[in-house]
Design a protein around this motif. Structure first.
Motif, mmCIF file in Angstrom:
data_model
loop_
_atom_site.group_PDB
_atom_site.id
_atom_site.type_symbol
_atom_site.label_atom_id
_atom_site.label_comp_id
_atom_site.label_asym_id
_atom_site.label_seq_id
_atom_site.Cartn_x
_atom_site.Cartn_y
_atom_site.Cartn_z
ATOM 1 N N ARG A 152 -5.329 2.681 21.075
ATOM 2 C CA ARG A 152 -5.231 1.333 21.607
ATOM 3 C C ARG A 152 -3.993 0.639 21.043
ATOM 4 N NH1 ARG A 152 -10.004 -2.708 21.088
ATOM 5 N NH2 ARG A 152 -11.089 -1.053 19.988
ATOM 6 N N GLU A 153 -3.772 0.828 19.749
ATOM 7 C CA GLU A 153 -2.601 0.198 19.150
ATOM 8 C C GLU A 153 -1.491 1.197 18.850
ATOM 9 O OE1 GLU A 153 -4.889 -3.486 16.945
ATOM 10 O OE2 GLU A 153 -4.012 -1.916 15.723
ATOM 11 N N THR A 154 -1.890 2.428 18.592
ATOM 12 C CA THR A 154 -0.880 3.415 18.243
ATOM 13 C C THR A 154 -1.392 4.809 18.575
ATOM 14 O OG1 THR A 154 0.281 4.457 16.412
ATOM 15 C CG2 THR A 154 -1.749 3.332 15.872
ATOM 16 N N ALA A 155 -0.456 5.700 18.868
ATOM 17 C CA ALA A 155 -0.849 7.059 19.204
ATOM 18 C C ALA A 155 -1.030 7.891 17.933
ATOM 19 C CB ALA A 155 0.197 7.695 20.107
ATOM 20 N N ARG A 156 -0.244 7.598 16.932
ATOM 21 C CA ARG A 156 -0.332 8.350 15.675
ATOM 22 C C ARG A 156 -0.537 7.367 14.533
ATOM 23 N NH1 ARG A 156 0.625 13.407 14.106
ATOM 24 N NH2 ARG A 156 1.223 12.733 12.047
ATOM 25 N N PRO A 157 -1.789 7.030 14.253
ATOM 26 C CA PRO A 157 -2.022 6.056 13.173
ATOM 27 C C PRO A 157 -1.581 6.623 11.821
ATOM 28 C CG PRO A 157 -4.094 6.767 14.177
ATOM 29 C CD PRO A 157 -3.018 7.578 14.791
ATOM 30 N N ARG A 158 -1.075 5.744 10.983
ATOM 31 C CA ARG A 158 -0.650 6.183 9.655
ATOM 32 C C ARG A 158 -1.723 5.795 8.643
ATOM 33 N NH1 ARG A 158 5.266 5.862 7.832
ATOM 34 N NH2 ARG A 158 4.086 7.076 6.328
ATOM 35 N N TRP A 159 -1.776 6.596 7.592
ATOM 36 C CA TRP A 159 -2.769 6.343 6.551
ATOM 37 C C TRP A 159 -2.108 5.809 5.298
ATOM 38 C CZ3 TRP A 159 -8.066 6.837 6.508
ATOM 39 C CH2 TRP A 159 -8.633 7.386 7.664
ATOM 40 N N TYR A 160 -2.835 4.929 4.623
ATOM 41 C CA TYR A 160 -2.323 4.349 3.380
ATOM 42 C C TYR A 160 -3.428 4.340 2.332
ATOM 43 C CZ TYR A 160 1.563 2.594 6.158
ATOM 44 O OH TYR A 160 2.646 2.497 6.963
ATOM 45 N N LEU A 161 -2.980 4.389 1.070
ATOM 46 C CA LEU A 161 -3.909 4.197 -0.042
ATOM 47 C C LEU A 161 -3.693 2.771 -0.525
ATOM 48 C CD1 LEU A 161 -4.478 6.670 -2.900
ATOM 49 C CD2 LEU A 161 -4.270 4.284 -3.400
ATOM 50 N N HIS A 162 -4.746 1.980 -0.538
ATOM 51 C CA HIS A 162 -4.548 0.572 -0.889
ATOM 52 C C HIS A 162 -5.042 0.232 -2.291
ATOM 53 C CE1 HIS A 162 -4.255 -3.711 0.981
ATOM 54 N NE2 HIS A 162 -3.506 -3.557 -0.078
ATOM 55 N N GLY A 163 -6.009 0.980 -2.780
ATOM 56 C CA GLY A 163 -6.495 0.608 -4.113
ATOM 57 C C GLY A 163 -7.248 1.726 -4.778
ATOM 58 N N LEU A 164 -7.501 1.546 -6.077
ATOM 59 C CA LEU A 164 -8.246 2.525 -6.849
ATOM 60 C C LEU A 164 -9.520 1.870 -7.380
ATOM 61 C CD1 LEU A 164 -5.360 4.026 -9.006
ATOM 62 C CD2 LEU A 164 -6.254 4.898 -6.866
ATOM 63 N N PRO A 195 0.832 -1.209 0.000
ATOM 64 C CA PRO A 195 0.000 0.000 0.000
ATOM 65 C C PRO A 195 0.865 1.258 0.000
ATOM 66 C CG PRO A 195 -0.745 -1.544 1.664
ATOM 67 C CD PRO A 195 0.555 -2.070 1.156
ATOM 68 N N GLN A 196 0.298 2.342 -0.533
ATOM 69 C CA GLN A 196 1.067 3.572 -0.678
ATOM 70 C C GLN A 196 0.784 4.509 0.496
ATOM 71 O OE1 GLN A 196 1.754 4.954 -4.524
ATOM 72 N NE2 GLN A 196 2.386 2.841 -4.688
ATOM 73 N N PRO A 197 1.817 4.971 1.175
ATOM 74 C CA PRO A 197 1.588 5.900 2.277
ATOM 75 C C PRO A 197 1.056 7.244 1.773
ATOM 76 C CG PRO A 197 3.931 5.343 2.058
ATOM 77 C CD PRO A 197 3.219 4.674 0.952
ATOM 78 N N ILE A 198 0.145 7.844 2.512
ATOM 79 C CA ILE A 198 -0.395 9.152 2.125
ATOM 80 C C ILE A 198 -0.350 10.073 3.335
ATOM 81 C CG2 ILE A 198 -1.900 8.435 0.235
ATOM 82 C CD1 ILE A 198 -4.195 8.337 2.249
ATOM 83 N N GLU A 199 -0.395 11.372 3.046
ATOM 84 C CA GLU A 199 -0.516 12.363 4.120
ATOM 85 C C GLU A 199 -1.978 12.754 4.221
ATOM 86 O OE1 GLU A 199 1.951 15.881 3.625
ATOM 87 O OE2 GLU A 199 3.213 14.636 2.343
ATOM 88 N N THR A 200 -2.477 12.870 5.435
ATOM 89 C CA THR A 200 -3.900 13.152 5.567
ATOM 90 C C THR A 200 -4.151 14.294 6.528
ATOM 91 O OG1 THR A 200 -4.026 11.587 7.352
ATOM 92 C CG2 THR A 200 -4.647 10.792 5.183
ATOM 93 N N LEU A 201 -5.337 14.864 6.380
ATOM 94 C CA LEU A 201 -5.885 15.793 7.352
ATOM 95 C C LEU A 201 -7.152 15.129 7.838
ATOM 96 C CD1 LEU A 201 -5.275 18.959 5.288
ATOM 97 C CD2 LEU A 201 -4.584 18.737 7.668
ATOM 98 N N ALA A 202 -7.079 14.489 8.985
ATOM 99 C CA ALA A 202 -8.208 13.670 9.429
ATOM 100 C C ALA A 202 -9.309 14.542 10.006
ATOM 101 C CB ALA A 202 -7.739 12.652 10.449
ATOM 102 N N GLU A 203 -10.529 14.081 9.790
ATOM 103 C CA GLU A 203 -11.692 14.797 10.285
ATOM 104 C C GLU A 203 -11.778 14.634 11.795
ATOM 105 O OE1 GLU A 203 -16.483 14.648 9.429
ATOM 106 O OE2 GLU A 203 -15.209 12.968 8.960
#
Lengths: 443, 259
Positions: free
Chosen positions: A429-441, A358-366
């Protein structure tokens, strides 16, 4: 000696050369075994008459190796061990049937290829020649010098006969064509292959079998051998189909078939066969279609290689990457894999194309547990207008422990492009700073 | 002028009769576009699908698959794509194809290393009548893909009845022997309840048609249950209310949950 060139001994190169010799020796008999470090054993039972008798065969072997600039010694005997001993230490060219014992008697005990310790022990006992050993009764000999020596002696004397283990097992069907005048042109090669294929097909038909693998061997006059194999998805003895596969394969070779000064033997072997009865197409033409499809797979695999002609194989798992995999087409059974039924009226919930990894992405989470409002992928900013989720897919802990849980979202940006994103790890619970990924189109 | 009419006859014989030209058509399933096309586009011919922008590649692949599924009528598909496209937009995903309405078990994927290989694989597929349709996905404008190559593919496809759909990515439309040429961009879908992305939507434009139809643009949605297109409502602001269920389930959350 100023002109002397000293080179280091390269055992690997020697072994490679010996292997090439073994390939070349295939022209005389299919049963060739290596006798390292520098010997070959050929089982020529039933082959000698093709070369004008045993003497003619031996002369041909000597001539070909000497033309290549190698010095060679050869001996023909009734058992492999006697022949090996005589070739190295004897002066006999061809041992008459049953004459092994007499021929090896004058040879030194080194011809038994013993360990240095054993040889020294035998020398101390005054046993210098094989004849000396042959006269001693085998029981006391074995008691003093070991069973190994005794069995070697029996084999060299021709009392015991063991078969050689050939390098390549003899194929089920083998046909070959020899040329007095070596051939080099493509048309000549193809017509030779065509003739061989129809002869092989006739042989296969007699026994009610079909080949799954066909191997063409091209023997160059200078001893180089090139083997090219094609495989079929179902047993076949269809001459035209096999020839077409060979044509594809020859056409697609990265380093083309180099005839050099010409090939003097072309051989077609069928190492893998399966039963194949007479068939006739059904009235619905369904079987014909299956066969046509299987032929298409064969042709594509011959052209591009089996690893580039693929089918989907489904696995019963939630892991998206493993749920459907591309595997070489012949290896995938055509059985319908169970797929989850989707609700009517729903949009596709799985993307058409999947990134692995999967491709890592930068996000602005809601929100900590919501889809992102904006994200950046490949330097382009995407503004999310529609989103659905999360669909939670836990890692398969029995495969790899401590994989973060993934929360998947289907999102659509303001230009209508649909993505499958996930957040790795449960927040807090698992992580303080979850990372976001793009997995598919999605389409 | 007898000479001229004889010439016309000869030419029309060469170009095949218009009956054959109309011959076997497959429609899109949406009356608007089928009407505009006179029933649909030809089965057993080469059709081109261009991604309008590089970022519309996934939409172009999806639209290409829609055409192939409609043309193939349940017969197997061959999908030839250059191997490095897997890095660009991801590898083909079987579960996704199933979710799109296709049957992954009936798809043969060929991954040649270059465009010439893709053309060759498609040529092989086009000569195999057991195949329903073949997709070929080419990146950029390779030299091997010229008028002659597309003409050869078109002829092979006409002979066997295998429909060929060529997906061109990162390429500007160029002359070819294709029966029809489309430009595809992703379109914003009709959102479902709770702002969930809806069915796949495409902005498509007919760039060229062999029988001289004028260029036209359509906005379509793909319905994977019936394997057909539907004209998408152009208005974006109003979300469609599903007919078979309440617009919002009682006590439903703020967000539509999947899975």
């Amino acid at each position: 000696m100023p002109g002397l060139i000293a080179r280091d001994h390269e055992p690997d190169e020697d072994a490679a050369l010996l292997a090439r010799f073994a390939e070349a020796a295939d022209r005389w008999t299919p049963l060739v075994a290596l006798d390292p470090p520098h010997g070959l054993v050929l089982d020529v039972t039933g082959c000698a008459h093709l070369f004008g008798g045993e003497a003619g065969l031996r002369d041909d072997v000597l001539k070909r190796f000497r033309t290549g600039g190698f010095s060679i010694r050869a001996c023909l005997a009734g058992t492999p061990d006697a022949a090996k001993a005589l070739a190295r230490f004897g002066r006999v060219a061809i041992v008459p049937t049953g004459g092994e014992a007499a021929a090896v008697r004058p040879l030194p005990i080194a011809a038994l290829r013993l360990e240095e310790v054993e040889r020294a022990a035998l020398s101390l006992a005054g046993l210098k020649r094989i004849g000396d050993l042959a006269d001693i009764a085998s029981a006391p000999l074995a008691a003093r010098f070991g069973e190994e020596l005794s069995s070697r002696l029996r084999r060299v004397l021709g009392r015991d006969d063991i078969r050689i283990t050939p390098l390549r097992p003899p194929p089920a069907v083998r046909v070959e064509k020899r040329f007095a005048e070596p051939i080099a042109h493509q048309e000549a090669i193809e017509s030779a292959l065509g003739e061989l294929a129809s002869r092989a097909a006739a042989l296969l038909e007699e026994t009610g079998r079909g080949g799954r693998r066909f191997e063409a061997g091209f023997f160059r006059t200078d001893g180089a051998v090139r083997r090219i194999a094609v495989e079929t998805g179902r047993p076949s003895r269809d001459v035209r189909a096999v020839l077409r596969l060979f044509r594809e394969r020859l056409d697609a070779l990265a380093d083309p078939l180099d005839p050099g000064f010409g090939f003097d033997i072309v051989r077609l072997a069928v190492p893998t066969v399966e039963p194949l009865g007479q068939t006739q197409p059904g009235l619905d033409g369904k079987a014909v279609e299956e066969d046509e499809l299987s032929d298409l797979v064969d042709r594509l695999a011959a052209r591009f290689g089996a690893e580039r002609v693929l089918r989907f194989s489904a696995a019963d798992t939630h892991d998206p990457a493993r749920a459907s995999r591309l595997a070489p087409a012949p290896a995938v059974s055509r059985r319908e894999a169970a797929r989850p039924e989707q609700e009517a009226g729903e949009p596709p919930l799985r993307p058409l194309q999947l990134f692995e990894p999967p491709q890592p992405i930068e996000t602005l989470a809601e929100a900590p547990d919501g889809p992102p409002l904006r994200f950046r992928w490949r330097r382009a900013l995407h503004r999310v207008v529609h989103a659905e989720g999360p669909e939670r897919i836990a890692g398969e802990w029995w495969r790899a422990p401590n994989q973060p849980t993934r929360d998947y979202y289907r999102v659509e940006d303001d230009e209508g492009r649909r993505f499958w994103l996930y957040r790795a790890g449960l927040y807090e619970r698992e992580t303080a700073r979850p990372r976001w990924y793009l997995h598919g189109l999605f389409a | 002028m007898p000479d001229l009419s004889a010439l016309r006859r000869a030419i029309s014989a060469l170009e095949r009769s218009s009956a054959c030209e109309r011959g076997d058509l497959f429609g899109f399933g949406a009356p608007e576009i089928d009407g505009a096309l006179g029933g649909g586009i030809r089965r057993g011919a080469l059709h081109e699908v261009y991604a309008r922008k590089e970022t519309d590649s996934a939409a172009a692949s999806g639209f290409g698959l829609c055409l192939a599924l409609r043309a193939a009528r349940d017969r197997p598909l061959v999908w030839a794509r250059q191997d490095f496209l897997d890095l660009e937009t991801g590898a083909l995903h079987g579960a996704g194809i199933a979710a799109f309405g296709g049957d992954p078990a009936k798809i043969l994927v060929v991954r040649p290393g270059d465009a010439a290989g893709v053309l060759r694989a498609a040529g092989e597929a086009a000569r195999c009548p057991a195949i329903g349709a073949a997709l070929l996905e080419v990146w950029g404008a390779p030299k091997t893909l010229d008028l002659k190559a597309s003409r050869r593919l078109g002829l092979a496809s006409e002979k066997s009845g295998v429909t060929l759909v060529m997906i061109r990515r990162a390429a500007a439309p160029e002359p070819s022997a294709a029966q029809s040429r489309w430009s595809v961009a992703a379109a914003v879908s009709t959102a479902l309840q709770d702002n969930a992305p809806g069915r796949p939507a495409f902005d498509i434009e007919l760039l060229r048609h062999r029988s001289g139809l004028p260029p036209r643009a359509f906005r379509l949605e793909w319905d994977r249950d019936s394997l057909s297109f539907a004209a998408a409502p152009l208005s974006r602001s109003v979300a469609a209310v599903p007919a078979d269920r309440p617009a919002r389930p009682a006590g439903g959350g703020l967000r539509r949950r999947a899975g």
